[in-house]
Design a protein around this motif. Sequence first.
Motif, PDB file in Angstrom:
ATOM      1  N   ARG A  25      38.119 -25.691   6.401  1.00 44.01           N
ATOM      2  CA  ARG A  25      37.049 -24.280   5.669  1.00 44.01           C
ATOM      3  C   ARG A  25      36.372 -23.708   6.927  1.00 44.01           C
ATOM      4  O   ARG A  25      35.795 -22.927   6.970  1.00 44.01           O
ATOM      5  N   PHE A  26      35.480 -24.648   8.125  1.00 43.53           N
ATOM      6  CA  PHE A  26      34.521 -23.656   8.414  1.00 43.53           C
ATOM      7  C   PHE A  26      35.699 -22.607   9.966  1.00 43.53           C
ATOM      8  O   PHE A  26      34.487 -21.903  10.526  1.00 43.53           O
ATOM      9  N   ARG A  27      36.795 -22.808   9.950  1.00 47.73           N
ATOM     10  CA  ARG A  27      37.481 -22.236  11.132  1.00 47.73           C
ATOM     11  C   ARG A  27      37.222 -20.678  10.640  1.00 47.73           C
ATOM     12  O   ARG A  27      37.523 -19.962  11.315  1.00 47.73           O
ATOM     13  N   LEU A  45      33.400 -22.239  26.346  1.00 47.43           N
ATOM     14  CA  LEU A  45      32.634 -21.094  25.541  1.00 47.43           C
ATOM     15  C   LEU A  45      32.511 -21.018  24.733  1.00 47.43           C
ATOM     16  O   LEU A  45      34.266 -20.909  24.332  1.00 47.43           O
ATOM     17  N   GLY A  46      31.971 -21.575  23.515  1.00 48.71           N
ATOM     18  CA  GLY A  46      32.478 -22.202  22.402  1.00 48.71           C
ATOM     19  C   GLY A  46      32.438 -20.481  21.639  1.00 48.71           C
ATOM     20  O   GLY A  46      32.433 -19.582  21.706  1.00 48.71           O
ATOM     21  N   ARG A  47      33.281 -20.386  20.309  1.00 51.58           N
ATOM     22  CA  ARG A  47      33.163 -18.807  19.607  1.00 51.58           C
ATOM     23  C   ARG A  47      32.199 -18.380  18.961  1.00 51.58           C
ATOM     24  O   ARG A  47      31.354 -19.413  18.585  1.00 51.58           O
ATOM     25  N   PRO A  48      31.982 -17.459  18.727  1.00 47.74           N
ATOM     26  CA  PRO A  48      31.092 -16.427  18.254  1.00 47.74           C
ATOM     27  C   PRO A  48      31.120 -16.728  16.950  1.00 47.74           C
ATOM     28  O   PRO A  48      31.746 -17.260  16.338  1.00 47.74           O
ATOM     29  N   LEU A  49      30.239 -16.878  16.101  1.00 46.46           N
ATOM     30  CA  LEU A  49      30.407 -17.613  14.545  1.00 46.46           C
ATOM     31  C   LEU A  49      30.423 -15.560  13.831  1.00 46.46           C
ATOM     32  O   LEU A  49      29.591 -15.330  14.062  1.00 46.46           O
ATOM     33  N   ARG A  50      30.962 -15.693  12.803  1.00 43.57           N
ATOM     34  CA  ARG A  50      30.875 -14.415  12.187  1.00 43.57           C
ATOM     35  C   ARG A  50      30.017 -13.868  11.658  1.00 43.57           C
ATOM     36  O   ARG A  50      29.108 -12.776  11.670  1.00 43.57           O
ATOM     37  N   ARG A  51      28.544 -14.809  11.592  1.00 46.35           N
ATOM     38  CA  ARG A  51      27.239 -14.429  10.549  1.00 46.35           C
ATOM     39  C   ARG A  51      26.314 -13.663  11.893  1.00 46.35           C
ATOM     40  O   ARG A  51      24.953 -13.629  11.868  1.00 46.35           O
ATOM     41  N   THR A 307      21.025 -21.379  16.041  1.00 46.10           N
ATOM     42  CA  THR A 307      20.339 -21.727  14.472  1.00 46.10           C
ATOM     43  C   THR A 307      21.792 -21.434  13.290  1.00 46.10           C
ATOM     44  O   THR A 307      21.789 -22.315  12.683  1.00 46.10           O
ATOM     45  N   GLY A 308      22.358 -20.675  13.834  1.00 43.03           N
ATOM     46  CA  GLY A 308      23.279 -20.407  13.138  1.00 43.03           C
ATOM     47  C   GLY A 308      24.287 -21.930  13.308  1.00 43.03           C
ATOM     48  O   GLY A 308      24.210 -22.450  12.043  1.00 43.03           O
ATOM     49  N   MET A 309      24.713 -22.136  14.122  1.00 39.48           N
ATOM     50  CA  MET A 309      26.205 -23.176  14.330  1.00 39.48           C
ATOM     51  C   MET A 309      25.491 -24.830  13.909  1.00 39.48           C
ATOM     52  O   MET A 309      26.008 -25.243  12.930  1.00 39.48           O
ATOM     53  N   LEU A 310      23.557 -24.569  14.049  1.00 36.57           N
ATOM     54  CA  LEU A 310      23.195 -26.235  13.715  1.00 36.57           C
ATOM     55  C   LEU A 310      23.424 -26.363  12.101  1.00 36.57           C
ATOM     56  O   LEU A 310      23.321 -27.630  11.657  1.00 36.57           O
ATOM     57  N   SER A 311      23.180 -25.500  11.157  1.00 37.95           N
ATOM     58  CA  SER A 311      23.816 -25.270  10.239  1.00 37.95           C
ATOM     59  C   SER A 311      25.056 -25.614   9.772  1.00 37.95           C
ATOM     60  O   SER A 311      24.994 -27.033   8.581  1.00 37.95           O
ATOM     61  N   LEU A 312      25.783 -25.198  10.763  1.00 37.17           N
ATOM     62  CA  LEU A 312      27.536 -25.761   9.924  1.00 37.17           C
ATOM     63  C   LEU A 312      27.269 -27.274  11.170  1.00 37.17           C
ATOM     64  O   LEU A 312      28.012 -28.086   9.788  1.00 37.17           O
ATOM     65  N   VAL A 313      27.002 -27.329  11.663  1.00 37.15           N
ATOM     66  CA  VAL A 313      27.442 -29.032  12.567  1.00 37.15           C
ATOM     67  C   VAL A 313      26.058 -30.208  10.836  1.00 37.15           C
ATOM     68  O   VAL A 313      26.665 -30.744  10.757  1.00 37.15           O
ATOM     69  N   GLU A 314      25.208 -29.710  10.790  1.00 36.96           N
ATOM     70  CA  GLU A 314      24.296 -30.552   9.321  1.00 36.96           C
ATOM     71  C   GLU A 314      25.363 -30.369   8.288  1.00 36.96           C
ATOM     72  O   GLU A 314      25.708 -31.623   7.890  1.00 36.96           O
ATOM     73  N   GLU A 315      26.209 -29.643   8.022  1.00 35.54           N
ATOM     74  CA  GLU A 315      26.375 -29.412   6.288  1.00 35.54           C
ATOM     75  C   GLU A 315      27.817 -30.403   7.025  1.00 35.54           C
ATOM     76  O   GLU A 315      28.645 -31.379   5.928  1.00 35.54           O
ATOM     77  N   ALA A 316      29.121 -30.455   8.010  1.00 32.36           N
ATOM     78  CA  ALA A 316      30.097 -30.708   8.493  1.00 32.36           C
ATOM     79  C   ALA A 316      29.483 -32.327   8.453  1.00 32.36           C
ATOM     80  O   ALA A 316      30.177 -33.498   7.948  1.00 32.36           O
ATOM     81  N   GLY A 317      28.841 -33.108   9.302  1.00 34.72           N
ATOM     82  CA  GLY A 317      28.463 -34.686  10.541  1.00 34.72           C
ATOM     83  C   GLY A 317      29.138 -34.078  10.962  1.00 34.72           C
ATOM     84  O   GLY A 317      30.010 -34.160  11.205  1.00 34.72           O
ATOM     85  N   ILE A 318      27.921 -35.292  12.248  1.00 33.90           N
ATOM     86  CA  ILE A 318      28.421 -35.663  13.607  1.00 33.90           C
ATOM     87  C   ILE A 318      29.948 -36.483  14.043  1.00 33.90           C
ATOM     88  O   ILE A 318      30.951 -36.342  14.019  1.00 33.90           O
ATOM     89  N   SER A 394      37.468 -27.828  20.200  1.00 33.00           N
ATOM     90  CA  SER A 394      36.085 -27.714  19.004  1.00 33.00           C
ATOM     91  C   SER A 394      36.524 -27.848  18.091  1.00 33.00           C
ATOM     92  O   SER A 394      37.154 -27.385  17.154  1.00 33.00           O
ATOM     93  N   PRO A 395      35.842 -28.928  17.585  1.00 36.63           N
ATOM     94  CA  PRO A 395      36.791 -29.162  16.130  1.00 36.63           C
ATOM     95  C   PRO A 395      36.023 -27.999  14.905  1.00 36.63           C
ATOM     96  O   PRO A 395      37.765 -28.255  13.531  1.00 36.63           O
ATOM     97  N   LEU A 396      35.291 -27.496  15.090  1.00 35.14           N
ATOM     98  CA  LEU A 396      35.073 -26.529  13.330  1.00 35.14           C
ATOM     99  C   LEU A 396      35.744 -25.632  13.699  1.00 35.14           C
ATOM    100  O   LEU A 396      36.126 -24.543  12.640  1.00 35.14           O
ATOM    101  N   SER A 397      36.354 -24.887  15.246  1.00 42.16           N
ATOM    102  CA  SER A 397      36.625 -24.034  14.849  1.00 42.16           C
ATOM    103  C   SER A 397      38.663 -23.944  15.165  1.00 42.16           C
ATOM    104  O   SER A 397      39.341 -22.506  15.468  1.00 42.16           O
TER     105      SER A 397
END
Length: 423
Positions: A25-27, A45-51, A307-318, A394-397
Amino acid sequence: MSGPATVSGLAARAEALDAGDPLARFRGLFVDSPEVTSYLDGNSLGRPLRRTADDVRRFAEDEWGGRLIRGWDERWLDLPLELGDRLGAACLGAAAGQTVVADSTTVNLYKLIRAAIELANADPAGPARTEIVADTDNFPTDRYLVDGIAAERGMSVRWIDADPLTGVTGAQAAEAISERTAVVVLSHVAYRSGYIADARAITALAHAAGALVVWDLCHSAGAVPVELDAWGADFAAGCTYKYLNGGPGSPAFAYIAARHLPALRQPIQGWLGRRDAFEMGPGYEPADGIRRFISGTPPIFAMLPLTGMLSLVEEAGIAAIREKSVALTEFAIAAHRELLAPLGVTLASPEQAAVRGGHVTLEHPGFRELTQRLWARGVIPDFRAPQGLRLGLSPLSTGYGETLRGIEAIRDELARSDAGLPV
């Protein structure tokens, strides 16, 4: 070359893994480039978030444009510490008050190594600690800094000749560290091979000899669980533009164990690390806690994507992120074994998942020339001299099908070269 049955088997496996991926769901939250069919460089270099575009617009209009200079007192001055605490909790295994987001990795490592040397030599009755321990295969910045600081301080460097495939072992660290060691500077995850060092054991070895350790977490943070407090770590630094998707040149982070903060001497004394920065007084008196490690004005604007990416990491869990990372690298290795190994490509990363980070490195003499052809067809891996191709997953993307498309493209381009076809 592998036959159609093998390819269809891998494709079916990728499809099944994507369908069952609990983090799928994060992709869709990341920006996709229409020109890129397989992005395999998330460890650079990680992809940018849409937000992120909306976050930047809102900040420019509401905070920067609306609050103007008042923003510093209302929120911005504390943002490096707030993000540091979130990063420490989500990714680093660090309790609050020990992590700050500031500067670049190079600047933070310089500060930490210099501070560690002074701290290690603080006892006048103790042995003269005149050596820095580092390894020959560490990232260039780390090696250059160690060389430069040793020259500044009249110290010597004890180099560990690390095998790029296995990384620095506990036995090598034990042999190199002595009562002359002031600080050990190593990467938790090796930038070439992805090897995970035994940070807990190496830290304990250093402490037993009275030395301190600075860990480089650039290839760990956001992909591999880190337990700085549990390791008994002294110092650590890392970047935020890889698995933390902070964007090109986003600010780095630094960790200082709470026990060291009262005695830590900031080697780059800037105005914002002073106890009362706005007093503009004549002398430097360090602030309490981790704030003393800040030198100059924080890059607030550049912290927005993090700031936005940390919200995703917190939601998914390391833990879940690491589980997906292991599965992705296992799949990439399996695809290499079936599609690339017959063409002479070798694996230059550990086979064992327990000591392998978030990327897989493959080697072939033709990879330097091949990289530009892959980029031209929308497949983006990362070349590392002399003949390594890193697949940063990169696991989330990143998905399994995307990973397979990239590896199939590598196979196709190698096959064309072997057949002498025009490119």
